[in-house]
Design a protein around this motif. Sequence first.
Motif, mmCIF file in Angstrom:
data_model
loop_
_atom_site.group_PDB
_atom_site.id
_atom_site.type_symbol
_atom_site.label_atom_id
_atom_site.label_comp_id
_atom_site.label_asym_id
_atom_site.label_seq_id
_atom_site.Cartn_x
_atom_site.Cartn_y
_atom_site.Cartn_z
ATOM 1 N N ASN A 1 38.150 -4.350 21.824
ATOM 2 C CA ASN A 1 37.803 -4.094 23.186
ATOM 3 C C ASN A 1 38.490 -4.966 24.393
ATOM 4 O OD1 ASN A 1 36.137 -1.911 22.366
ATOM 5 N ND2 ASN A 1 34.326 -3.257 22.108
ATOM 6 N N SER A 2 38.990 -6.019 23.965
ATOM 7 C CA SER A 2 39.559 -6.801 24.804
ATOM 8 C C SER A 2 41.051 -6.353 25.226
ATOM 9 C CB SER A 2 39.671 -8.206 24.551
ATOM 10 O OG SER A 2 40.865 -8.334 23.295
ATOM 11 N N ILE A 3 41.592 -5.418 24.316
ATOM 12 C CA ILE A 3 42.617 -4.884 24.708
ATOM 13 C C ILE A 3 42.603 -3.366 25.221
ATOM 14 C CG2 ILE A 3 44.843 -3.767 23.372
ATOM 15 C CD1 ILE A 3 44.515 -5.941 21.326
ATOM 16 N N PHE B 1 42.461 2.489 29.663
ATOM 17 C CA PHE B 1 41.958 1.181 30.029
ATOM 18 C C PHE B 1 42.771 0.007 29.793
ATOM 19 C CE2 PHE B 1 38.125 3.971 28.919
ATOM 20 C CZ PHE B 1 38.111 4.715 29.913
ATOM 21 N N VAL B 2 44.071 0.437 28.966
ATOM 22 C CA VAL B 2 44.887 -0.542 28.837
ATOM 23 C C VAL B 2 45.600 -1.335 29.971
ATOM 24 C CG1 VAL B 2 46.778 -1.614 27.248
ATOM 25 C CG2 VAL B 2 45.067 0.018 26.364
ATOM 26 N N ALA B 3 45.539 -2.675 29.994
ATOM 27 C CA ALA B 3 46.150 -3.063 31.142
ATOM 28 C C ALA B 3 47.646 -3.177 31.200
ATOM 29 C CB ALA B 3 45.642 -4.479 31.583
ATOM 30 N N HIS B 4 48.646 -2.686 31.855
ATOM 31 C CA HIS B 4 50.207 -2.790 31.269
ATOM 32 C C HIS B 4 50.454 -3.750 32.541
ATOM 33 C CE1 HIS B 4 50.184 0.824 28.893
ATOM 34 N NE2 HIS B 4 49.270 1.406 29.510
ATOM 35 N N TYR C 1 50.346 -5.090 22.184
ATOM 36 C CA TYR C 1 51.758 -4.527 22.763
ATOM 37 C C TYR C 1 51.855 -3.429 22.037
ATOM 38 C CZ TYR C 1 53.048 -8.676 25.516
ATOM 39 O OH TYR C 1 52.770 -9.719 26.249
ATOM 40 N N LEU C 2 51.278 -3.077 20.953
ATOM 41 C CA LEU C 2 51.340 -1.599 20.350
ATOM 42 C C LEU C 2 50.295 -0.539 21.348
ATOM 43 C CD1 LEU C 2 50.713 -1.878 16.449
ATOM 44 C CD2 LEU C 2 52.833 -0.975 17.787
ATOM 45 N N ALA C 3 49.568 -1.182 21.933
ATOM 46 C CA ALA C 3 48.709 -0.377 22.960
ATOM 47 C C ALA C 3 49.409 -0.286 24.033
ATOM 48 C CB ALA C 3 47.363 -0.977 22.991
ATOM 49 N N ARG C 4 50.445 -1.034 24.485
ATOM 50 C CA ARG C 4 51.040 -0.820 25.677
ATOM 51 C C ARG C 4 52.355 -0.031 25.424
ATOM 52 N NH1 ARG C 4 50.475 -7.236 28.074
ATOM 53 N NH2 ARG C 4 48.461 -7.006 28.412
ATOM 54 N N HIS D 1 40.864 -3.182 31.269
ATOM 55 C CA HIS D 1 40.710 -2.569 32.941
ATOM 56 C C HIS D 1 40.135 -1.173 32.600
ATOM 57 C CE1 HIS D 1 41.363 -2.400 37.033
ATOM 58 N NE2 HIS D 1 42.177 -1.411 36.615
ATOM 59 N N VAL D 2 38.857 -1.081 32.808
ATOM 60 C CA VAL D 2 38.021 -0.029 33.017
ATOM 61 C C VAL D 2 37.855 0.138 34.466
ATOM 62 C CG1 VAL D 2 36.020 1.447 32.380
ATOM 63 C CG2 VAL D 2 36.841 -0.229 30.768
#
Length: 760
Positions: free
Chosen positions: A515-517, A553-556, A584-587, A521-522
């Motif tokens: 969830n931190s990933i 909600f992932v902060a890029h 970084y996979l999420a990004r 940013h929601v």
Amino acid sequence: MPALDLKGCLDDSPKFRKRIAVYEDSIQHFEFSLKTLTKLTRLQVDSSTEYSQRQQELATDFTSFAQSQDDPIIAHALEKFGKSMIEVEKCRTMFVSRMGQAAYNPDVKPVIQNSHVTETFISPLEKFVKETLFPIKELKKRFEKASDEVDSVLSRYMGKKPKDPTILETAKELADARKGFYQVYMEYVSKLNDIEAKKKVDYMENVLAYMYTKSAFHHQSYEILKDLEPYMRDLTGLLNDTRQRHDEETSESSEYQDLCAQSAVDIYNPLNAVSSSTVSSPGITVPYHNTTENPNKSGYLFERKGGRVMQSWIRKYFSIEGEYLVCSMRNTKTSKDDDQSASYNLRVCSIKLSDSYDRRFCFELISPQRIIVLQAENEKDMHEWVNSLRMVNQKALNSDKAPPPLPSLHRRGVSDVTPVIKLNGFSGSSGTVSDSDKELLKMVREKPGNDKCADCQAREPEWASTNLGVIVCIDCSGIHRSLGVHVSKVRSVVLDKWETESIEVMLELGNTIGNSIFEEHVPSDMETFRINPNSSPIERDLWITEKYVKRSFVAHKDDKAQETVNQTFWDAITEGNLAEGLRYLARGANVDYRNPNEHLQTPLHRSVQLGNEVSVEFLLQWSSNVNEIDENGWTNLHYAANSNNVRLVLGLLKRHAKADIKDESGKTSLDLAVEHQNVQAVTALRLFAFDKQHNSSPANSLDFGFREAMSSFKQNYSFERSHGTSHSALDLRQTKSHSPKESSSLHETGSKLLRSDSSQ
């Protein structure tokens, strides 16, 4: 039907009136159909609820029946099937009726609230009938009344004489009546058109919602049962083997019965103390004619009870087990005192023949506590018992080892045995989890943040997304499954067999990190859409899709260039930092990024080279290409074979790694293993090639022996690796093995394969 033209109201032709009548009949039939449909749907909900309760009772009986089984394989299968049926019925319960936790407790009557079917189908249709179809009937009455009034006023107007002074007044009355009539007329026709349109749109939307709900239920049920398919296939093969062995044993038993029936009566005569080799009927072995000095002799003897005056002789079954003589009663109806099992340590006993009793064929077993008087059926049997007991006694006295523990007298129950059944891949257990893995799974569930669903915060979640590293509830798991395995790979924490590496990946991540990933940013405007345990499937689908598919909600941070994201991901994985790797996979990092500064190695290449099995498992969960090559043409299998890491060799082969790919110098992974004298890797690759040649579909193979050998080989390799055993064939021959007999056999096989390959 085409819509009614409002211009037709002004003409009010008979043809237009007929079209209106057709619309009215259509609405009447539609209303009747809707009432019938809602009635049938309610009956379906009631019957499904009743059926679900019966299915849960059946599943509970399966699990209860499993606890009473002494066969561990059957017990485990029934328990696994029962749990799967309960999971399916949980999905059905969400479909037909939302119940509290009491619904899954057979002792508490469930309280049924509104069902998904009621909310999405029955209630909208009933509302349509009440708010749309009922009002049209009142409007029809107004229309008919206005039509009659116009006709009446028109008749009065047309009946006036030419010089009647009330013509003007009647004409005005007719005009007012016509105006009101046309207004009601057009309103009525508009409502008819509106209902006809809603029949096509609103009604079909409700039907579509019902079908989507039904599809979701069947999809979730299918996914739950689909996970059982490998287990059921292997269990079917095992049962077929068991049935075949039973048929063979039945045939042998039948032949043995025929031989017994044809044998002479004399061989059963206790006075006929001949050896079994001289019996005329072949295959018949008389129980009391055993080989002299048999260290494992067993049979019935009479034991003397009581004193010199009141004496009795009790028939008991005696057997020599190690250094002990163990006796037990056959008849369960004997007295409590006589029914006690006993054992005697032959190391501290002496044995002698005795003729001081009023019975024949007696001998004494003299222990430090008392003298046990025993009687055999004939002289030969008596001498065999005495010689066997003396032999065990002398062997125990001459041994410098401590006496072994007393053999277990009770039959092992289900909990004492681990079923030996191959389920899937190269794992050697049958869907049961080892004690160490159970502890790891317990640590996963107790990890901070994992006590609640990562998405809706429901308590005690029992499903996991293995690639995302989060624990979710059953409601959210259904949405995760619908996203596809390229987004989320869902497994049951309770029902599924877990590999140790997969559990360790979960321990590295968890809900807090996930969830931190994925909720770093929601946006404030999306906070209202955040789901909770009571959220509907539509709300869950919206939130989870935004969270994991769109990654809204992932902060890029700073919108780093793609090359920078890929490089940072590569560094994180090679350092074993799975949390940063997931970030970084999420990004948008490329899981198969080929690092130009490291010979075009992918993160999987480097993880295999470093022997980091947890990182390898994480990358494979994210579908990293196992057959990617670096600038030297090496695949991941080349690196695993070169380092002699059998666990990774087998893991990569299981993930469809190709063993025939050649590097720039024309060498396969097997060639590298042979060149570096890596016996274990050679053995694994050769055995896998052999199995692939003889079993084109490993999942359908019934050769459990091969798969158990591979599993044992994998485990023995881990043991030797932890104890520092050398990899070379020469060292293996010179080093004293600490592993079981199977390991020695496999090492010998590997050495032979290596020598034969070298000779070529």
